[in-house]
Design a protein around this motif. Structure first.
Motif, PDB file in Angstrom:
ATOM      1  N   GLU A  90      84.261  60.210  36.932  1.00 49.25           N
ATOM      2  CA  GLU A  90      84.788  61.289  37.731  1.00 49.25           C
ATOM      3  C   GLU A  90      86.338  60.664  38.318  1.00 49.25           C
ATOM      4  N   THR A  91      87.141  61.631  38.514  1.00 48.38           N
ATOM      5  CA  THR A  91      88.506  61.153  38.791  1.00 48.38           C
ATOM      6  C   THR A  91      88.401  60.872  40.328  1.00 48.38           C
ATOM      7  N   SER A  92      89.498  59.985  40.586  1.00 50.34           N
ATOM      8  CA  SER A  92      89.886  59.917  41.994  1.00 50.34           C
ATOM      9  C   SER A  92      88.689  59.429  42.958  1.00 50.34           C
ATOM     10  N   LEU A  93      88.032  58.437  42.253  1.00 51.77           N
ATOM     11  CA  LEU A  93      86.901  57.618  43.033  1.00 51.77           C
ATOM     12  C   LEU A  93      87.297  56.694  44.223  1.00 51.77           C
ATOM     13  N   ASP A  94      86.820  57.092  45.471  1.00 53.06           N
ATOM     14  CA  ASP A  94      86.940  56.397  46.535  1.00 53.06           C
ATOM     15  C   ASP A  94      86.059  55.263  47.088  1.00 53.06           C
ATOM     16  N   PHE A  95      86.899  54.338  46.910  1.00 53.32           N
ATOM     17  CA  PHE A  95      85.911  52.842  47.001  1.00 53.32           C
ATOM     18  C   PHE A  95      86.441  52.167  48.392  1.00 53.32           C
ATOM     19  N   LEU A 198      90.616  49.247  43.732  1.00 55.59           N
ATOM     20  CA  LEU A 198      91.513  50.130  43.179  1.00 55.59           C
ATOM     21  C   LEU A 198      91.653  51.286  44.312  1.00 55.59           C
ATOM     22  N   PRO A 199      92.933  51.842  44.469  1.00 52.15           N
ATOM     23  CA  PRO A 199      93.089  53.077  45.255  1.00 52.15           C
ATOM     24  C   PRO A 199      92.496  54.021  44.558  1.00 52.15           C
ATOM     25  N   GLY A 202      94.010  54.883  40.834  1.00 54.96           N
ATOM     26  CA  GLY A 202      93.719  54.092  39.999  1.00 54.96           C
ATOM     27  C   GLY A 202      92.628  54.853  38.901  1.00 54.96           C
ATOM     28  N   THR A 203      91.893  55.610  39.632  1.00 58.24           N
ATOM     29  CA  THR A 203      91.122  56.433  38.776  1.00 58.24           C
ATOM     30  C   THR A 203      91.534  57.793  38.688  1.00 58.24           C
ATOM     31  N   SER A 204      92.597  58.111  38.869  1.00 61.51           N
ATOM     32  CA  SER A 204      92.851  59.800  38.731  1.00 61.51           C
ATOM     33  C   SER A 204      93.069  60.207  37.582  1.00 61.51           C
TER      34      SER A 204
END
Length: 472
Positions: A90-95, A198-199, A202-204
């Motif tokens: 999925e996009t925009s993962l928040d870690f 990653l911010p 990074g997965t956007s």
């Protein structure tokens, strides 16, 4: 005694039928049209053979990708490694503030496995790719970093399902039964410092993540593997292959959540394989180095290995020798060479037969493109191409240790001169596939092999049976 004309006629017909019936038990049985061959048999037409190298595969289009290493006493060494594009689910993962518990590379096993599963142990090392994958040929080297991120060291069980603990957010973990797979733990520090650092940008998108992470590379560690080995096929067609991250993240209400995210590895993105064959010291290498010599056997091996090129030089003169003819049936009989197919290196379950056109492009022989009404004992699905395949043949006969192809139309064309013999090829074919996929466009390729007799082999002879009728 007094006979009428009708009685006498009935008696004569009965005597005729009785005298002509040599097998009374067969009266009333249907005649098998496949065995009711008519015409004159010719089986002495010259067939030349030579072992030649297979062309490269375009591995990015394969439906399953080979990984493994095996040492074959006849064919030498074969190895295959895999480069995999990894993308976020999925996009925009928040870690943010996430702490990694585990990272596992899950490689779903396909239906094919060739080699030893009983005793061999396979050591598989995992690396990060140096660059995003752009090359797709089987001979292309897949650049990767030198740091090992994970290792698998065990036997491979291609038919055994596995039980895996599945993390359930805000609930009790559950045990799930999964399809056969290879599970490789990855270095936690590496994943923490790369993916979890990653911010959200990074997965956007997949492209941004691939540009950053590149992907993973898996290859056999030959020094740590044991036994004769084998080749496994990895299934990337669905969503069963992925990198699984299990991590903890602070939660303002419950304190901490344990979460799981998958990063899929799918053929819809780019997956490729690097395949190597080393024939050093084998008879295969001798034949490749001496292409003009006619040997008593030739070699076939999948995974862009070797194939046998055959030609029918006598057919262009068939009419001048036997007269103008209609071919009722022609079959190419391919015998395995005795003593060359002991387990774990079983013979190919199917062979393909195709030809070169004038531009040396691979095309089907005409019999493979024709439909029919009989399957000749082979099973097929509702796909008409599968039915045509069954009639065309090429399936392994384990009782006679041979393969038979129906080449009636092709032989007729060669005799009549409507087609020119630029070369015909015999090669291993995946049992579930069709020969409609040829050359570099093959989407299915087996790892199996076969050693076959040639025309000059007195024990296991390659022969062309032609049943023909002479016409004016």
């Amino acid at each position: 005694m007094k006979f009428t004309k009708q009685d006498l006629l009935t008696l004569l017909i009965g005597l005729f039928l009785f005298a002509s019936c040599k097998n009374p038990n067969g009266v009333g049985l249907d005649v098998d049209p496949n065995s009711a061959l008519q015409g004159t048999l010719v089986n002495d037409q010259l067939v030349t053979s030579q072992t030649v190298k297979e062309p490269d595969l375009t591995t990015s289009i394969l439906s399953s990708h080979p990984i493994g290493y095996m040492v074959d006493p006849i064919f030498g060494k074969t190895e295959s490694s895999v480069g995999m594009t990894v993308v976020p689910s999925e996009t925009s993962l928040d870690f943010t503030s996430a702490t990694l518990d585990s990272a596992v590379l899950v490689l779903n096993l396909g239906t094919q496995f060739y080699g030893d599963t009983a005793t061999s142990k396979y050591s598989i090392d995992v690396y990060q790719l140096s660059n995003a994958i752009t090359k797709y040929k089987s001979s292309d080297v897949i650049a990767h970093n030198s740091n090992v991120l994970g290792n698998f060291n065990s036997r491979i069980f291609p038919n055994t399902k596995v039980k895996v603990t599945e993390v359930v957010t805000s609930g009790k973990d559950t045990i799930r039964t999964m399809t056969p797979q290879i599970r490789i733990p990855l270095n936690k520090t590496f994943i923490q410092n790369t993916i979890l650092s990653l911010p959200t940008t990074g997965t956007s998108s997949n492209a941004k993540f691939v540009d950053y992470f590149k992907g993973l590379y898996a290859e056999i560690n030959k020094s740590s593997s044991t036994g004769t080995g084998g080749i496994a096929f990895l299934d990337f067609a669905g969503s069963n292959s992925y990198v699984q991250l299990v991590y903890r993240k602070p939660n303002t209400t419950s304190g901490t959540d344990t979460l799981s995210k998958n990063f899929p590895i799918s053929s819809s993105n780019i997956v490729t394989a690097n395949i190597k064959h080393d024939y050093t010291g084998t008879a295969v290498k001798t034949q490749l180095d001496n292409p003009t010599v006619q040997y008593g056997i030739t070699y076939l091996q999948g995974l862009a290995g070797v194939r046998t090129k055959i030609s029918f030089p006598s057919l262009k003169n068939f009419t001048s020798v036997y007269g103008k003819a209609v071919v009722n049936k022609a079959e190419l009989v391919v015998d395995l060479s005795a003593g060359t197919y002991a387990l774990p290196f079983a013979p190919s379950q199917r062979l393909s037969l195709y030809r070169w056109d004038i531009a040396e492009q691979e095309v089907n022989v005409p019999d493979h493109d024709q439909s029919g009404t009989s399957t000749g004992g082979a099973s097929y699905s509702g796909d008409p191409r599968a039915k045509t395949d069954a009639i065309f043949g090429g399936y392994y006969d384990s009782l006679k240790n041979r393969y038979v192809f129906n080449v009636t139309a092709y032989v007729q064309d060669l005799i009549d001169g409507t087609k020119i013999d630029y070369g015909t090829f015999i090669a291993p074919e995946a049992l579930a596939g069709t020969s409609f996929n040829l050359g570099t466009s093959r989407v299915l390729t087996p790892a199996s092999r076969a050693v076959i007799g040639t025309f000059g082999n007195t024990t296991n002879r390659l022969k062309l049976n032609i049943y023909y009728t002479k016409i004016n």
